[in-house]
Design an enzyme around this catalytic site. Sequence first.
Site, PDB file in Angstrom:
ATOM      1  N   ASP A  77       5.059   3.120  -6.799  1.00  0.00           N
ATOM      2  CA  ASP A  77       3.752   2.548  -6.474  1.00  0.00           C
ATOM      3  C   ASP A  77       3.446   1.275  -7.274  1.00  0.00           C
ATOM      4  O   ASP A  77       2.406   1.160  -7.912  1.00  0.00           O
ATOM      5  CB  ASP A  77       2.650   3.601  -6.651  1.00  0.00           C
ATOM      6  CG  ASP A  77       2.799   4.726  -5.639  1.00  0.00           C
ATOM      7  OD1 ASP A  77       2.268   4.595  -4.531  1.00  0.00           O
ATOM      8  OD2 ASP A  77       3.495   5.724  -5.952  1.00  0.00           O
ATOM      9  N   HIS A 119       2.744  -1.672  -6.030  1.00  0.00           N
ATOM     10  CA  HIS A 119       1.567  -2.279  -5.394  1.00  0.00           C
ATOM     11  C   HIS A 119       1.271  -3.704  -5.868  1.00  0.00           C
ATOM     12  O   HIS A 119       0.127  -4.044  -6.205  1.00  0.00           O
ATOM     13  CB  HIS A 119       0.330  -1.392  -5.574  1.00  0.00           C
ATOM     14  CG  HIS A 119       0.377  -0.147  -4.743  1.00  0.00           C
ATOM     15  ND1 HIS A 119       0.428  -0.180  -3.361  1.00  0.00           N
ATOM     16  CD2 HIS A 119       0.435   1.163  -5.079  1.00  0.00           C
ATOM     17  CE1 HIS A 119       0.491   1.061  -2.893  1.00  0.00           C
ATOM     18  NE2 HIS A 119       0.514   1.895  -3.917  1.00  0.00           N
ATOM     19  N   ASP A 122       6.361   2.001  -2.237  1.00  0.00           N
ATOM     20  CA  ASP A 122       5.080   1.282  -2.273  1.00  0.00           C
ATOM     21  C   ASP A 122       5.153   0.089  -3.230  1.00  0.00           C
ATOM     22  O   ASP A 122       4.361  -0.015  -4.181  1.00  0.00           O
ATOM     23  CB  ASP A 122       3.900   2.201  -2.614  1.00  0.00           C
ATOM     24  CG  ASP A 122       3.272   2.821  -1.362  1.00  0.00           C
ATOM     25  OD1 ASP A 122       3.807   2.622  -0.259  1.00  0.00           O
ATOM     26  OD2 ASP A 122       2.226   3.507  -1.496  1.00  0.00           O
ATOM     27  N   ASN A 136       4.684   4.268   2.370  1.00  0.00           N
ATOM     28  CA  ASN A 136       3.874   3.946   3.547  1.00  0.00           C
ATOM     29  C   ASN A 136       3.405   2.493   3.530  1.00  0.00           C
ATOM     30  O   ASN A 136       3.292   1.855   4.573  1.00  0.00           O
ATOM     31  CB  ASN A 136       2.672   4.895   3.649  1.00  0.00           C
ATOM     32  CG  ASN A 136       1.845   4.971   2.387  1.00  0.00           C
ATOM     33  OD1 ASN A 136       2.351   5.394   1.339  1.00  0.00           O
ATOM     34  ND2 ASN A 136       0.598   4.570   2.440  1.00  0.00           N
ATOM     35  N   HIS A 137       3.148   1.935   2.335  1.00  0.00           N
ATOM     36  CA  HIS A 137       2.646   0.552   2.270  1.00  0.00           C
ATOM     37  C   HIS A 137       3.720  -0.493   2.559  1.00  0.00           C
ATOM     38  O   HIS A 137       3.382  -1.672   2.703  1.00  0.00           O
ATOM     39  CB  HIS A 137       1.962   0.290   0.935  1.00  0.00           C
ATOM     40  CG  HIS A 137       0.589   0.886   0.862  1.00  0.00           C
ATOM     41  ND1 HIS A 137      -0.478   0.386   1.565  1.00  0.00           N
ATOM     42  CD2 HIS A 137       0.124   1.973   0.212  1.00  0.00           C
ATOM     43  CE1 HIS A 137      -1.552   1.125   1.339  1.00  0.00           C
ATOM     44  NE2 HIS A 137      -1.208   2.101   0.514  1.00  0.00           N
ATOM     45  N   ASP A 178       2.613  -2.026   5.806  1.00  0.00           N
ATOM     46  CA  ASP A 178       1.343  -2.737   5.956  1.00  0.00           C
ATOM     47  C   ASP A 178       1.564  -4.076   6.653  1.00  0.00           C
ATOM     48  O   ASP A 178       0.654  -4.628   7.258  1.00  0.00           O
ATOM     49  CB  ASP A 178       0.707  -3.004   4.582  1.00  0.00           C
ATOM     50  CG  ASP A 178       0.161  -1.738   3.954  1.00  0.00           C
ATOM     51  OD1 ASP A 178      -0.027  -0.752   4.686  1.00  0.00           O
ATOM     52  OD2 ASP A 178      -0.072  -1.744   2.736  1.00  0.00           O
ATOM     53  N   HIS A 181       8.694   9.223  -1.362  1.00  0.00           N
ATOM     54  CA  HIS A 181       7.323   8.720  -1.377  1.00  0.00           C
ATOM     55  C   HIS A 181       6.502   9.697  -0.538  1.00  0.00           C
ATOM     56  O   HIS A 181       6.180   9.444   0.612  1.00  0.00           O
ATOM     57  CB  HIS A 181       7.254   7.290  -0.828  1.00  0.00           C
ATOM     58  CG  HIS A 181       5.932   6.658  -1.093  1.00  0.00           C
ATOM     59  ND1 HIS A 181       5.635   6.018  -2.281  1.00  0.00           N
ATOM     60  CD2 HIS A 181       4.795   6.608  -0.367  1.00  0.00           C
ATOM     61  CE1 HIS A 181       4.398   5.593  -2.253  1.00  0.00           C
ATOM     62  NE2 HIS A 181       3.859   5.931  -1.102  1.00  0.00           N
ATOM     63  N   HIS A 228       3.509   7.989  -4.435  1.00  0.00           N
ATOM     64  CA  HIS A 228       2.473   8.133  -3.411  1.00  0.00           C
ATOM     65  C   HIS A 228       1.173   8.742  -3.905  1.00  0.00           C
ATOM     66  O   HIS A 228       0.115   8.215  -3.599  1.00  0.00           O
ATOM     67  CB  HIS A 228       3.018   8.912  -2.207  1.00  0.00           C
ATOM     68  CG  HIS A 228       2.096   8.950  -1.025  1.00  0.00           C
ATOM     69  ND1 HIS A 228       1.580   7.810  -0.448  1.00  0.00           N
ATOM     70  CD2 HIS A 228       1.603   9.995  -0.282  1.00  0.00           C
ATOM     71  CE1 HIS A 228       0.803   8.147   0.587  1.00  0.00           C
ATOM     72  NE2 HIS A 228       0.796   9.458   0.699  1.00  0.00           N
ATOM     73  N   GLN A 268       0.294   8.809  -6.944  1.00  0.00           N
ATOM     74  CA  GLN A 268      -0.085   7.910  -8.037  1.00  0.00           C
ATOM     75  C   GLN A 268      -0.691   8.644  -9.226  1.00  0.00           C
ATOM     76  O   GLN A 268      -1.864   8.463  -9.560  1.00  0.00           O
ATOM     77  CB  GLN A 268      -1.012   6.794  -7.513  1.00  0.00           C
ATOM     78  CG  GLN A 268      -0.279   5.921  -6.498  1.00  0.00           C
ATOM     79  CD  GLN A 268      -1.134   4.766  -5.964  1.00  0.00           C
ATOM     80  OE1 GLN A 268      -1.087   4.476  -4.780  1.00  0.00           O
ATOM     81  NE2 GLN A 268      -1.877   4.105  -6.826  1.00  0.00           N
ATOM     82  N   ARG A 287     -12.688   4.263  -5.584  1.00  0.00           N
ATOM     83  CA  ARG A 287     -12.097   5.237  -4.655  1.00  0.00           C
ATOM     84  C   ARG A 287     -12.833   6.583  -4.638  1.00  0.00           C
ATOM     85  O   ARG A 287     -13.108   7.148  -3.587  1.00  0.00           O
ATOM     86  CB  ARG A 287     -10.640   5.418  -5.096  1.00  0.00           C
ATOM     87  CG  ARG A 287      -9.817   6.379  -4.321  1.00  0.00           C
ATOM     88  CD  ARG A 287      -8.484   6.537  -5.054  1.00  0.00           C
ATOM     89  NE  ARG A 287      -7.652   7.507  -4.368  1.00  0.00           N
ATOM     90  CZ  ARG A 287      -6.629   7.199  -3.588  1.00  0.00           C
ATOM     91  NH1 ARG A 287      -6.292   5.954  -3.397  1.00  0.00           N
ATOM     92  NH2 ARG A 287      -5.934   8.131  -2.995  1.00  0.00           N
ATOM     93  N   ARG A 343     -15.185   7.191  -1.132  1.00  0.00           N
ATOM     94  CA  ARG A 343     -14.633   8.172  -0.187  1.00  0.00           C
ATOM     95  C   ARG A 343     -15.509   9.419  -0.080  1.00  0.00           C
ATOM     96  O   ARG A 343     -15.173  10.363   0.623  1.00  0.00           O
ATOM     97  CB  ARG A 343     -13.207   8.563  -0.610  1.00  0.00           C
ATOM     98  CG  ARG A 343     -12.243   7.405  -0.456  1.00  0.00           C
ATOM     99  CD  ARG A 343     -10.825   7.766  -0.830  1.00  0.00           C
ATOM    100  NE  ARG A 343      -9.970   6.591  -0.690  1.00  0.00           N
ATOM    101  CZ  ARG A 343      -8.698   6.626  -0.310  1.00  0.00           C
ATOM    102  NH1 ARG A 343      -8.125   7.756  -0.032  1.00  0.00           N
ATOM    103  NH2 ARG A 343      -7.996   5.512  -0.206  1.00  0.00           N
ATOM    104  N   ARG A 380     -10.803  -0.948  -1.511  1.00  0.00           N
ATOM    105  CA  ARG A 380      -9.823  -0.614  -2.550  1.00  0.00           C
ATOM    106  C   ARG A 380     -10.303  -0.858  -3.973  1.00  0.00           C
ATOM    107  O   ARG A 380      -9.587  -0.546  -4.922  1.00  0.00           O
ATOM    108  CB  ARG A 380      -8.535  -1.409  -2.328  1.00  0.00           C
ATOM    109  CG  ARG A 380      -7.957  -1.271  -0.943  1.00  0.00           C
ATOM    110  CD  ARG A 380      -7.611   0.155  -0.572  1.00  0.00           C
ATOM    111  NE  ARG A 380      -6.465   0.681  -1.280  1.00  0.00           N
ATOM    112  CZ  ARG A 380      -5.895   1.850  -0.993  1.00  0.00           C
ATOM    113  NH1 ARG A 380      -6.390   2.617  -0.026  1.00  0.00           N
ATOM    114  NH2 ARG A 380      -4.858   2.257  -1.666  1.00  0.00           N
TER     115      ARG A 380
HETATM  116 ZN   LIG Z   1       1.821   5.640  -0.796  1.00  0.00          ZN
END
Ligand SMILES: [Zn+2]
Length: 549
Positions: free
Chosen positions: A45, A47, A88, A120-121, A124, A219, A254, A256, A374, A378, A409
């Site tokens: 991750d 990112h 990620d 998954n990212h 994007d 992930h 994932h 994190q 977050r 959420r 985010r």
């Molecule tokens: Zn992820």
Amino acid sequence: MKLKNIALSALTIAIATGCATADQQPQHEWTQDKEYNLTILHTNDNHGNFWQNKYGERGMAARATLINNIRAEVKAEGGSVLLLSGGDINTGVPESDLQDAEPDFIGMNMIGYDAMTLGNHEFDNSLDVLAKQEGWANFPFISANIYKDGKRMFDAYKIFNKDGIKIAVIGLTTEDTAKIGNPEFIGELEFRDPKVEAKALIAELKATENPDVIIAATHMGHYLNGDNGSNAPGDVQLARYLNEGDLDMIVGGHSQEPVCMEGAEYAKFKPGQDCAPDVQNGTYIVQAHEWGKYVGRADYTFKNGEFTLQAYNLIPVNLKKKIKVDGKKVRVLIQDEIAQDPAVFAKLKPFQEKGQVALNIKIGQSDGLLQGDRNVVRNNQTNLGRLIATAHMQRAKADFGIMNSGGVRASIDAGDITYKDVLTVQPFGNIITYVDMTGAEVMDYLNVVGTKMKDSGAFAQFAGISMTVANGQVSNVAIAGKDIDLAKTYRFTIPSFNAAGGDGYPKITTHSAFVNTGYVDAEVLKEYIEANSPINVADFEPKSEMVYN
Ligand SMILES: [Zn+2]
């Protein structure tokens, strides 16, 4: 120790040569009764965090020094190192995002990653960006469960030979990518059950490659005791699904978090403390939190086919803690400073500068905190959620706006606001879309979207509309202060991600009155802030528009 290894390595060669023609089954190349050292290093991750943060924490230049030092240390002891990423790499830091994470992949090359799985990212961006990134990387992207046109899109695994020990590393990606990746880009891809793929692949590998050690770079997320809630099954379920001990180690990502256990619970881990990885069904599960905060280090010995974990550590990369000095809070290093590797620093610096020039220009200001944390956004309506939905709504001249909280985010602090702040809040580059629906259609839509569970990215932020949510249904719906008219037509905005069915929202891209505006979300938010600065946070404060019973 050193002498022993040198003496035995001569024997290794003799035995390996002797075995080579003895059998058609792949023979092991390691020496009987010799103890080998193998160190697995891992991150996940990333990112977009190729550069250190404003407090001098993290960054790939310091990560490079740390990893080079470990390599030198392990080599001096006669051992070997494997460096893996749990995926990620993409999305989260504007300077990286604007450059398609090129600095991140260059940094990973320089640090010497051996393999990464796809997060998954990685989806994007459009698939041509992913192909470009694969071209930049000097290491393989592996995932066994991503299919396109019925075929694996990436190599399922990679074999490494370290000092005669044959290591198979398999890649696995969360099935949730199909739900949380951008549907515009992954419509033709299939994310199959990684547990099933892994079990079949391990059986195949045992029959063909006969590896000494099998590691999964995943992930999929770590969920305590396999309790994955609304997420797809993660690493714990994977380990439990396989035959006991078939998988030696899972290098995860994932969710994190630092996977540090105290019995069956998460330990209250703080940087610099000891970390005990999870063990499930004979498989160690590790994860190094996120953003390059740590490098995970697992020191194993290998002897007569036995792979034994001797030590595990999450090593902080120049992480700091706040302490009070003379009544003032200051940040101090938790451990000795790790110097930035000069070559990595020099290579990445122009990317950082290029990114910053564009981003650090003030675009407006706010008189208070715009809440996008977050854990808050959420679970509750927030002023920032509402501000974003309002910006979209105004741009599209809509009656109301809907914004998924998973697309918010970060918060924006009081004071000056830059484009960088805006891009940190909205890094995904979603497009504003809208649709015209009758009041009756809107009610059906809201019964799905308005009732999304709290504590998920699907939880919706609203502007221009009020309602009561109870028993999985909405009621008392009012738009612009008036009760909804089932026969009247209303326009609302929704990010392209959700319009295409993301987060489990109804797919509306095929609706006859659907419009993709082509406006990128962060740009719309930036324009809105510029036009309405200074932002008065009280104007966006949720009152009782949304009532959850
Ligand atoms: Zn992820």
